[in-house]
Enzyme design. Structure first.
Site, PDB file in Angstrom:
ATOM      1  N   GLY A  20      -1.190  -3.031   2.230  1.00 41.95           N
ATOM      2  CA  GLY A  20      -1.384  -2.689   0.817  1.00 41.95           C
ATOM      3  C   GLY A  20      -2.839  -2.373   0.572  1.00 41.95           C
ATOM      4  O   GLY A  20      -3.700  -2.818   1.322  1.00 41.95           O
ATOM      5  N   GLY A  23      -7.574  -0.678  -5.602  1.00 47.12           N
ATOM      6  CA  GLY A  23      -8.837   0.026  -5.795  1.00 47.12           C
ATOM      7  C   GLY A  23      -9.868  -0.236  -4.723  1.00 47.12           C
ATOM      8  O   GLY A  23     -10.135   0.585  -3.857  1.00 47.12           O
ATOM      9  N   PHE A  24     -10.379  -1.455  -4.724  1.00 49.98           N
ATOM     10  CA  PHE A  24     -11.544  -1.721  -3.866  1.00 49.98           C
ATOM     11  C   PHE A  24     -11.204  -2.644  -2.706  1.00 49.98           C
ATOM     12  O   PHE A  24     -12.076  -3.205  -2.075  1.00 49.98           O
ATOM     13  CB  PHE A  24     -12.635  -2.365  -4.708  1.00 49.98           C
ATOM     14  CG  PHE A  24     -12.121  -3.510  -5.532  1.00 49.98           C
ATOM     15  CD1 PHE A  24     -11.866  -3.365  -6.896  1.00 49.98           C
ATOM     16  CD2 PHE A  24     -11.835  -4.733  -4.937  1.00 49.98           C
ATOM     17  CE1 PHE A  24     -11.366  -4.425  -7.640  1.00 49.98           C
ATOM     18  CE2 PHE A  24     -11.322  -5.791  -5.680  1.00 49.98           C
ATOM     19  CZ  PHE A  24     -11.092  -5.639  -7.032  1.00 49.98           C
ATOM     20  N   ALA A  25      -9.922  -2.825  -2.463  1.00 49.07           N
ATOM     21  CA  ALA A  25      -9.557  -3.752  -1.375  1.00 49.07           C
ATOM     22  C   ALA A  25      -8.485  -3.152  -0.478  1.00 49.07           C
ATOM     23  O   ALA A  25      -7.679  -2.331  -0.913  1.00 49.07           O
ATOM     24  CB  ALA A  25      -9.049  -5.060  -1.971  1.00 49.07           C
ATOM     25  N   LYS A  26      -8.521  -3.593   0.781  1.00 52.73           N
ATOM     26  CA  LYS A  26      -7.473  -3.222   1.734  1.00 52.73           C
ATOM     27  C   LYS A  26      -6.864  -4.546   2.165  1.00 52.73           C
ATOM     28  O   LYS A  26      -7.595  -5.544   2.325  1.00 52.73           O
ATOM     29  CB  LYS A  26      -8.145  -2.490   2.909  1.00 52.73           C
ATOM     30  CG  LYS A  26      -7.196  -2.068   4.001  1.00 52.73           C
ATOM     31  CD  LYS A  26      -7.791  -0.956   4.872  1.00 52.73           C
ATOM     32  CE  LYS A  26      -9.140  -1.380   5.452  1.00 52.73           C
ATOM     33  NZ  LYS A  26      -9.643  -0.343   6.402  1.00 52.73           N
ATOM     34  N   VAL A  27      -5.548  -4.605   2.306  1.00 56.27           N
ATOM     35  CA  VAL A  27      -4.887  -5.846   2.713  1.00 56.27           C
ATOM     36  C   VAL A  27      -4.157  -5.603   4.029  1.00 56.27           C
ATOM     37  O   VAL A  27      -3.361  -4.667   4.120  1.00 56.27           O
ATOM     38  CB  VAL A  27      -3.901  -6.342   1.643  1.00 56.27           C
ATOM     39  CG1 VAL A  27      -3.277  -7.670   2.058  1.00 56.27           C
ATOM     40  CG2 VAL A  27      -4.592  -6.487   0.288  1.00 56.27           C
ATOM     41  N   ASP A 134      -3.125  -9.550 -16.049  1.00 55.70           N
ATOM     42  CA  ASP A 134      -2.692  -8.313 -15.393  1.00 55.70           C
ATOM     43  C   ASP A 134      -1.302  -8.493 -14.802  1.00 55.70           C
ATOM     44  O   ASP A 134      -1.038  -8.116 -13.658  1.00 55.70           O
ATOM     45  CB  ASP A 134      -3.697  -7.879 -14.319  1.00 55.70           C
ATOM     46  CG  ASP A 134      -3.519  -6.402 -13.931  1.00 55.70           C
ATOM     47  OD1 ASP A 134      -4.086  -5.964 -12.906  1.00 55.70           O
ATOM     48  OD2 ASP A 134      -2.766  -5.692 -14.640  1.00 55.70           O
TER      49      ASP A 134
HETATM   50  N1  LIG Z   1      -0.168  -4.526  -5.400  1.00 57.45           N
HETATM   51  C1  LIG Z   1      -0.379  -5.355  -4.229  1.00 57.45           C
HETATM   52  C2  LIG Z   1      -0.909  -4.546  -3.054  1.00 57.45           C
HETATM   53  C3  LIG Z   1      -1.183  -5.510  -1.922  1.00 57.45           C
HETATM   54  O1  LIG Z   1      -2.152  -6.435  -2.406  1.00 57.45           O
HETATM   55  C4  LIG Z   1      -2.084  -7.739  -1.989  1.00 57.45           C
HETATM   56  C5  LIG Z   1      -1.128  -8.192  -1.089  1.00 57.45           C
HETATM   57  C6  LIG Z   1      -1.135  -9.536  -0.706  1.00 57.45           C
HETATM   58  C7  LIG Z   1      -0.158 -10.024   0.221  1.00 57.45           C
HETATM   59  C8  LIG Z   1       0.728  -9.276   0.954  1.00 57.45           C
HETATM   60  N2  LIG Z   1       1.462 -10.101   1.654  1.00 57.45           N
HETATM   61  N3  LIG Z   1       1.073 -11.377   1.381  1.00 57.45           N
HETATM   62  C9  LIG Z   1       0.082 -11.346   0.488  1.00 57.45           C
HETATM   63  C10 LIG Z   1      -2.050 -10.424  -1.243  1.00 57.45           C
HETATM   64  C11 LIG Z   1      -2.985  -9.980  -2.142  1.00 57.45           C
HETATM   65  C12 LIG Z   1      -3.006  -8.639  -2.516  1.00 57.45           C
HETATM   66  C13 LIG Z   1      -4.017  -8.230  -3.515  1.00 57.45           C
HETATM   67  O2  LIG Z   1      -4.659  -9.069  -4.095  1.00 57.45           O
HETATM   68  N4  LIG Z   1      -4.186  -6.900  -3.694  1.00 57.45           N
HETATM   69  C14 LIG Z   1      -5.154  -6.341  -4.538  1.00 57.45           C
HETATM   70  C15 LIG Z   1      -5.384  -6.837  -5.822  1.00 57.45           C
HETATM   71  C16 LIG Z   1      -6.366  -6.256  -6.615  1.00 57.45           C
HETATM   72  C17 LIG Z   1      -7.108  -5.186  -6.141  1.00 57.45           C
HETATM   73  C18 LIG Z   1      -6.871  -4.696  -4.869  1.00 57.45           C
HETATM   74  C19 LIG Z   1      -5.904  -5.268  -4.061  1.00 57.45           C
END
Ligand SMILES: [NH3+]CCCOc1cc(-c2cn[nH]c2)ccc1C(=O)Nc1ccccc1
Length: 338
Positions: A20, A23-27, A134
């Protein structure tokens, strides 16, 4: 060179595919090598973050205080000169958003199961003085047991003066934003969350949004009007609940306390929503202390003292992940050096 970039965590985690990106993060999905457990690692570049850096600090601070079975757990934070890594609980089922899209819309019963979990997490947050701000299906993930976990606390607010204190920053996603929030008035975070939960419940039951428009001005007008379609497949009870959640004037909006025992919420279940955390985070688990102290070759007392500092370092991650192994019936064993 990828390794160089991620060397700060490569010692304890094997990085896998990207699951996933916001905006400013990659997961990325990753494996915690000492326990073999799967985690999600949210990776942020401090330079790219720019003015958004405080949001990350807000999220980290909030997640350290929020321990609930319907809130995605934070295991560890690693900060280098250029990067911030947040090691998080892994949810294999992806976003609730995609689940609704693939099912078109959910039944009254399935909506109730999910919505009770959302209300549980939000009520718990409010009890600690936090508003999420949010709430939307993209920020609710499904774990391997089909349970929801709330994520993204970058916008959550803990007003200094407590929950009744007014907030001013307009934020979150427009389609889920409360009328008072988009009107630029000062607002109460918890009341805005209740409205967003109304939009969420509508999306669960219908598969589309109550207020939608490509033009932001038209969207705002629709939200402020508080008028939305009521499809004929909706049950009488769910329509009544939506009406109490989507009240334009926050004075008339249902409170989270009343929500817990609303007749639509308790139908079939017979009991109000339990919002207290199922995690007890005061007493440390003895089996995990044993495994960690033997593995680290220190006394139990030393290990207990070290763990009680909750530094959210490699030791905190090992503790939480060993505890997760224990609660899911797997051996409380570390496979390699910490
Ligand atoms: N809309 C969610 C996209 C994937 O983001 C996450 C997935 C997990 C995850 C996936 N599997 N387990 C936990 C945990 C946290 C996030 C997250 O905080 N994303 C995010 C939030 C705000 C800005 C940018 C990225």
């Amino acid at each position: 060179m990828v390794v160089e970039e991620y060397s700060a965590i490569a010692s304890h985690y094997r990085l896998k595919e990207t699951i996933g990106s916001g905006g400013f993060a990659k997961v990325k999905r990753a494996v915690h090598l000492p326990t073999g457990e799967t985690v999600a690692i949210k990776i942020m570049d401090k330079v790219a973050l720019g003015a958004d850096l405080p949001r990350v600090k807000t999220e980290i601070q909030a997640m350290k205080n929020l321990h609930h079975h319907h809130i995605c757990r934070l295991y560890q934070v690693v900060e280098t000169s250029r990067k911030i890594f947040m090691v998080l609980e892994y949810c294999s089922g992806g976003e609730l958003f995609d689940y609704i899209v693939q099912k078109d819309r959910l039944s009254d019963s399935e909506s109730r199961t999910f919505f009770r979990q959302i209300v549980s997490a939000v009520c718990y947050m409010h009890s600690l003085g936090y508003a999420h701000r949010d709430l939307k299906p993209e920020n609710l993930l499904i774990d391997e047991d089909q349970n929801l976990k709330l994520i993204d606390f970058g916008l959550c607010a803990k007003p200094r003066g407590g929950m009744e204190d007014h907030l001013y920053t307009c934020c979150g996603s427009p389609a889920y934003a409360a009328p008072e929030l988009i009107a630029g008035k000062s607002y109460i975070g918890s009341e805005a969350d209740i409205w967003s939960m109304g939009v969420l419940l509508y999306a669960l039951l219908n598969g589309f949004l109550p207020f939608d428009d490509d033009n932001i001005g038209s969207l705002y007008r629709k939200i402020k009007s508080g008028k939305y379609d009521v499809p004929d497949w909706l049950s009488k009870e769910s329509v009544a609940l939506l009406k109490q959640l989507l009240q334009v004037d926050p004075k008339y909006r249902i409170t989270v306390e009343k929500l817990l025992s609303h007749s639509w919420m308790t139908a079939e279940m017979g009991v109000p929503v339990e919002w207290q955390s199922k995690y007890q985070n005061t007493v440390l688990d003895e089996d995990v202390i044993t495994e960690l102290s033997v593995h680290q070759k220190v006394s139990r007392e030393t290990m207990r003292t070290e763990l009680s500092k909750w530094k959210y370092d490699f030791l905190t991650a090992a503790y939480f992940l060993l505890l997760k192994k224990k609660t899911s019936g797997r051996a409380v064993r570390l496979q390699m050096t910490l």
